[in-house]
Design an enzyme around this catalytic site. Sequence first.
Site, PDB file in Angstrom:
ATOM      1  N   LYS A  67       0.768  -1.898  -0.112  1.00 57.92           N
ATOM      2  CA  LYS A  67      -0.264  -0.454   0.500  1.00 57.92           C
ATOM      3  C   LYS A  67       0.155   1.196   0.466  1.00 57.92           C
ATOM      4  CE  LYS A  67      -3.965   1.017   2.275  1.00 57.92           C
ATOM      5  NZ  LYS A  67      -4.758   1.381   3.710  1.00 57.92           N
ATOM      6  N   SER A 145      -9.083   1.415   3.041  1.00 60.38           N
ATOM      7  CA  SER A 145      -8.792   2.033   2.125  1.00 60.38           C
ATOM      8  C   SER A 145      -7.743   1.450   1.164  1.00 60.38           C
ATOM      9  CB  SER A 145      -7.782   2.918   3.101  1.00 60.38           C
ATOM     10  OG  SER A 145      -6.803   2.713   3.596  1.00 60.38           O
ATOM     11  N   SER A 169      -9.858  -1.684   7.153  1.00 64.41           N
ATOM     12  CA  SER A 169      -8.983  -0.493   5.540  1.00 64.41           C
ATOM     13  C   SER A 169      -8.767  -2.145   5.056  1.00 64.41           C
ATOM     14  CB  SER A 169      -8.304   0.308   5.716  1.00 64.41           C
ATOM     15  OG  SER A 169      -9.032   1.675   5.876  1.00 64.41           O
TER      16      SER A 169
END
Length: 441
Positions: A67, A145, A169
Site C-alpha cells: 500500500k 482504504s 481497511s
Amino acid sequence: MNDLHATRLNLLAGGTDACTEMEHAIGIAQSPACSHVFTRTLFDEARRQVARSVPQSRLAGLAFTAKDLFDIEGQPTPAGSVVLSHAPAAKADAVSVARLRAAGGVLTGRTNMTEFAFSGVGVNPHHGTPANASDAATPRIPGGSSSGAAVSVATGAAFIGLGSDTGGSIRIPAALNGIVGFKSTARLVPTEGALPLSTTLDTVCAMTRSVRDAVTAHEILAARRVTAGAAALGAYRLAVVKNVFFDGIEPAVARAFDNALQTLRDAGARIEEIQLPELAELQAINATGGFSAAESYAWHRLLLERSGAGYDPRVAQRILKGATMKAHEYIDLLHARQAWIARVEAALSPFDAVLSPTVPITAPAIASVAPGAERDDEFFRINALLLRNPSIINMLDGCALSLPCQAVGELPVGLMLWHASLHDDAVLAVALQAERALQKQ
C-alpha cells in the site's frame, strides 16, 4: 487460482519456477484488470530480485504489493495523495516491507489507496479508482482504504497485498473482492515506516487468497508462530451477535451469511445467537469525533494549512472534524474505550470466536460514489455502512478475519470471524476450519 502455499509446493516440486510465476504476475499487473491499481511499479527490479530468489524461503520469490503509505527505501511515501508526491525519499523500508522481503517475497509495486487511508470506499480522485475484481460488466468500488492491494491479490497480480486496517481497511476490500483479509491484534505488528492515520487504531496486516496464506503472512509480519490446532469445528464455541451488525443488511448479504452459518452447522459447528448491548454505547463514546479524526488532524494540521487545496475534499472534511476535540475529551475517550473493552471482553469470554457479516452490503457501482459534490451524500452513506461492522473490532483492539462466503456466481460477501485482543490464533484456527467447510458447499 492457486494460493501462495500451493504455488510454493509446485515450485519445490519443479512444476514451475519463480521467474515464470513473476512474469505471470507482472502480465496481470499490466492488464486492464489492474488499471489504477498501482501508483508506482517496480517490475524491472522485481525481475532482477526474483532471479536471485531462493525457492526454499517462505515466500519463494513470489510477488507481493505494498500500500502506498509504506516506506520503501529511496522513494517518497505519498499515501495516495499528491501533496506528498515530492516528499523526501524514505531512508529505509518499513519494517513490514523489510520482513516480507527477508522472507523471500519480491515487491512488484506500490498500490493505490484512499488518500491518507481515510475512507472505506476506495475512491481516489488523484490516481483513479481500481475496479473491483469480481464484476467485469459493471465497474464497482474495490473498498478501501487498501483498494489497490486488494485488487492486486484478487486478480492474481500478487499473492500478498500488504495494507493497513484502522476501521476495516483490510477487511472491507477483502470482503468486496472475494479474498481473505486478516486484521491481527494491532500491537503484534510494528507500524514503523507506515504513514499513520490513527496511532491508536492503526494495524499493519495483509490480504491473501486463502486463510493458510493469511497465517503465513501474519507469521512473517509479526515475527511469531501461530498455534492453530487441527481441531474440528465442533470443538469451538461460536457466537453470532444479533444487534447492530445486521442493521441495513442487503438481502444478498443476509442470504449468503445465513447459508454460511448453515454450512458451518452442518459441519459440526456449535453456534449461539447472543446480544451484545455494549455496542449501543459506541455512539456516545465517539460523540466528540473519535480517534481517527483527532489523531489524523494532529498529523495533518500543518500540511493542511500549506496544501489543503490539494487534498481530496472528502478526506479533508473528515480530518478537519478532529480540530474541535479538546484535550479532556480525548483523555475521556481513552478511558471510556478501556472500560468498554473490559465489558465486551467479559461478555465474549465464553466463546472462541464471533461470526458476523464483514459489511452489510455488496460493492456498489463506482459511478454512484465517484468524486463530485453531487454524490457526496451517497458517498458518506456508503462509507458509514462499510465501516460500521469492522470498526467495532478496531475499537475493541481485537483481531478479525474476513472470509468469502457467497455462492458461485454471486457478488462477493465476507464472513467475519473475530474476537478480542490476542485471540488471533483461535480466530485463525476457526477460520481454517470454516474455509474448508465453505469450500465444500
